[in-house]
Design an enzyme around this catalytic site. Structure first.
Site, mmCIF file in Angstrom:
data_model
loop_
_atom_site.group_PDB
_atom_site.id
_atom_site.type_symbol
_atom_site.label_atom_id
_atom_site.label_comp_id
_atom_site.label_asym_id
_atom_site.label_seq_id
_atom_site.Cartn_x
_atom_site.Cartn_y
_atom_site.Cartn_z
ATOM 1 N N GLN A 43 -15.676 50.772 42.183
ATOM 2 C CA GLN A 43 -14.445 50.035 41.907
ATOM 3 C C GLN A 43 -14.503 48.558 42.322
ATOM 4 O O GLN A 43 -13.507 47.865 42.278
ATOM 5 C CB GLN A 43 -13.223 50.744 42.507
ATOM 6 C CG GLN A 43 -13.139 50.783 44.014
ATOM 7 C CD GLN A 43 -12.000 51.677 44.496
ATOM 8 O OE1 GLN A 43 -12.122 52.884 44.490
ATOM 9 N NE2 GLN A 43 -10.889 51.088 44.915
ATOM 10 N N HIS B 28 -4.943 51.175 58.215
ATOM 11 C CA HIS B 28 -3.874 50.342 58.782
ATOM 12 C C HIS B 28 -2.558 51.115 58.729
ATOM 13 O O HIS B 28 -2.549 52.318 58.398
ATOM 14 C CB HIS B 28 -3.795 49.002 58.037
ATOM 15 C CG HIS B 28 -3.747 49.156 56.536
ATOM 16 N ND1 HIS B 28 -2.700 49.766 55.889
ATOM 17 C CD2 HIS B 28 -4.646 48.805 55.570
ATOM 18 C CE1 HIS B 28 -2.924 49.757 54.585
ATOM 19 N NE2 HIS B 28 -4.118 49.187 54.360
ATOM 20 N N GLN B 29 -1.463 50.404 59.002
ATOM 21 C CA GLN B 29 -0.155 51.061 59.047
ATOM 22 C C GLN B 29 0.174 51.789 57.737
ATOM 23 O O GLN B 29 0.837 52.825 57.740
ATOM 24 C CB GLN B 29 0.954 50.026 59.320
ATOM 25 C CG GLN B 29 0.898 49.368 60.679
ATOM 26 C CD GLN B 29 1.029 50.384 61.798
ATOM 27 O OE1 GLN B 29 1.629 51.446 61.638
ATOM 28 N NE2 GLN B 29 0.444 50.069 62.946
ATOM 29 N N HIS C 213 -1.922 53.304 55.664
ATOM 30 C CA HIS C 213 -2.613 54.604 55.656
ATOM 31 C C HIS C 213 -1.929 55.572 56.624
ATOM 32 O O HIS C 213 -1.789 56.753 56.338
ATOM 33 C CB HIS C 213 -4.081 54.432 56.080
ATOM 34 C CG HIS C 213 -4.884 53.603 55.127
ATOM 35 N ND1 HIS C 213 -5.339 52.344 55.436
ATOM 36 C CD2 HIS C 213 -5.301 53.848 53.858
ATOM 37 C CE1 HIS C 213 -6.020 51.863 54.414
ATOM 38 N NE2 HIS C 213 -6.003 52.741 53.442
ATOM 39 N N GLY D 236 -0.279 55.293 47.872
ATOM 40 C CA GLY D 236 0.720 54.273 48.201
ATOM 41 C C GLY D 236 1.260 53.589 46.949
ATOM 42 O O GLY D 236 0.527 53.399 45.964
ATOM 43 N N GLU D 237 2.529 53.249 46.978
ATOM 44 C CA GLU D 237 3.128 52.516 45.855
ATOM 45 C C GLU D 237 2.670 51.056 45.847
ATOM 46 O O GLU D 237 2.866 50.341 44.883
ATOM 47 C CB GLU D 237 4.655 52.633 45.905
ATOM 48 C CG GLU D 237 5.102 54.052 45.583
ATOM 49 C CD GLU D 237 6.592 54.317 45.741
ATOM 50 O OE1 GLU D 237 7.332 53.375 46.126
ATOM 51 O OE2 GLU D 237 7.009 55.460 45.500
#
Ligand code: PAF
Length: 518
Positions: free
Chosen positions: A65, A34-35, A37, A154-155
């Site tokens: 996971q 998605h955006q 990534h 990503g944070e």
């Protein structure tokens, strides 16, 4: 455009041979891109324009996971569409290994690793046992095969980011971790592959989460307190089922009393219908402060100036303030050892520091621009002595604190981390051997057109200055307890700045202070 989809380990190895001289910038994903990534891939693409590099995206839905009863089997899978998205965002290759490729003998016959319990047992980890062990195991495996120079995460998954950073540090992995801010859709919902599960009506409900978190951060900015119980109630009333809602320390992830902390994280995990969503907001009531201390000639000014500019922070050279006072005392022929005379002289000084984004700092004393005058060897020779006077320190420390009240600065000096800004988010003690510093000082003097004494003499002067600075009674040059030492012998300026930037990013997420502030 050259684009490759790799499947096996040997596909990967062949590709690695082909791109031999290029550094790999790696974006691991579980697909359903998605955006968020796309932003990671774009950041990887942009990262090092200077060095030849290539962007590899991995797609692997990692069963390790997922806990029992979670959505492993229905997790969205669409390799073709993912390839198109990755390609469009700038990826050079995709590695989509099968489970057998990574665990040829089944997972029972391969090493798995455990994340530290202090980091994995709260927030998302509280209900998702083994989740972070599964993430750490797979990321380590991917890193071992891919051998990237940079890893992009990503944070949004803050806990995951903290755990992977710790993994890299603890195991001494030769990869640098870069993080990018949470990407949100236009309506404010944080991008996630699981958003696909939401019905239109659920999506409307889900928006309450970012909205209420944002409201809390606004409250915090205006020094109002956050009531977690009420917030939980609000979320529940809007139809969200709260799994956790906590305020935690950014790095230890331990719950904090947020009244006392500089920067912390308000994090939430909720169910919207059957879909689990996570989101967070950073709480901070001023802009970041970086304190850079260190002995004379360690190259502080050059690197601090450029580092500040790169991060859109204002550069404050506190040394120039001590130099200005020194210049005035010399001009007025004041005896600095006569306390009365000194105090009187100080009361006649109005020092104005004009800070500019460009990093150029103008020093005005009683309206006169003395930015150049304060750089002469005569001032250099006397500044340590003047800076050791209590009255001088008191006046200038107060002024520096006032300048930094709202933050947004990188201050350089001798006692910034210990005295001026003890609550700076990042404290660095920048050092270099006296030999190296003498060499740098000689270059500096030559560049400014001053006579250059021989290197032995310069080294001796530097050692003498260190002695005065570190033995003075008031605010001596010491490494603050929580400062990180950075020894710069043999490092280029670019390398020092890169290291500082990495240190900064470990304390201040992109989300709080993006790199492109300017
Ligand atoms: O964030 C993710 O998509 C996954 O947890 C990761 C890092 C790719 C590991 O499977």
């Amino acid at each position: 455009m050259n684009f490759t989809v790799l499947r096996t380990k040997s596909d990967l190895a062949t590709w690695q041979k082909q791109i031999q001289n290029e550094q790999i910038h790696f974006v691991p994903t579980m697909g359903c891109l998605h955006q968020g990534h796309k932003a990671l891939i774009k950041a990887a693409k942009k990262f090092s324009a200077k060095k030849p590099s290539t962007v590899l995206v991995s797609i692997f839905i990692n069963p390790l996971q997922f806990s029992e009863g979670e959505d492993f089997s229905k997790y969205p899978r669409n390799l073709e569409q993912d390839c198109q998205i990755a390609l469009g965002a700038g990826a050079n290759a995709i590695w989509a290994p099968s489970f057998e490729t990574l665990f040829p003998k089944g997972k029972e016959n391969h090493f798995v690793i455990q994340a530290p319990s202090s980091l994995k047992e709260n927030l998302c980890g509280a209900k998702r046992q083994n989740h972070f062990d599964g993430v750490a195991t797979i990321v380590l495996r991917l890193l071992n095969f891919v051998k990237p120079k940079q890893l992009f995460l990503g944070e949004k998954d803050w806990q995951q980011l903290v755990i992977i950073r710790k993994l890299v540090k603890d195991l001494g992995l030769q990869v640098e971790v870069q993080s990018i801010p949470t990407v949100r859709d236009k309506d404010g919902l944080a991008c996630s592959s699981r958003n696909e599960y939401l019905t239109n009506q659920e999506r409307k409900k889900a928006l309450t989460l970012p909205k209420l978190l944002f409201e809390q951060s606004m409250l915090f900015e205006s020094n109002k307190s956050i009531d977690l119980k009420n917030l939980r109630l609000d979320l529940e009333q809007k139809g969200l089922n709260v799994e956790y809602l906590e305020i935690v320390d950014l790095k230890s992830l331990a719950p904090v009393n947020y009244y006392k902390t500089k920067l912390c994280l308000l994090a939430a995990g909720v169910y919207c219908g059957k879909t689990r969503l996570i989101d967070h907001i950073f709480l901070m009531n001023r802009k970041p402060i970086v304190a850079i201390d260190g002995p004379a000639g360690a190259g502080k000014s050059t690197v601090t100036k450029r580092f500040a500019k790169q991060l859109g922070l204002i550069y404050l050279d506190t040394g120039s303030m001590y130099r200005a006072v020194t210049w005035f005392i010399q001009e007025q022929k004041i005896n600095p050892d006569d306390e009365k005379e000194l105090v009187k002289a100080l009361s006649n000084i109005k020092l104005d520091i004009h800070l500019a984004d460009s990093g150029i700092q103008q020093v005005l004393l009683n309206g006169q621009d003395i930015s150049k005058e304060i750089r002469t060897p005569k001032v250099t020779a006397a500044v340590s002595n003047i800076a050791s006077k209590a009255a001088v320190r008191e006046k200038l420390t107060a002024q520096q604190k006032a300048i930094g009240l709202k933050g947004g600065i990188v201050a350089e000096g001798r006692d910034i981390g210990s005295t001026v800004f003890p609550d700076a988010e990042l404290k660095v003690f920048l050092t270099a051997s006296s030999k190296e510093r003498a060499k740098r000082r000689a270059d500096d003097l030559a560049n400014q057109g001053f006579e250059v004494p021989n290197l032995k003499e310069l080294e001796h002067q530097i050692q003498e200055r260190d002695k005065i600075d570190s033995t003075r009674e008031i605010a001596p040059l010491i490494q603050a307890m929580d400062a990180k030492e950075l020894a710069t012998d043999g490092m280029t300026i670019d390398e020092v700045i890169d290291t500082l930037t990495r240190m900064f990013r470990e304390e201040i997420p992109e989300e709080v202070w993006p790199s492109n502030q300017l």
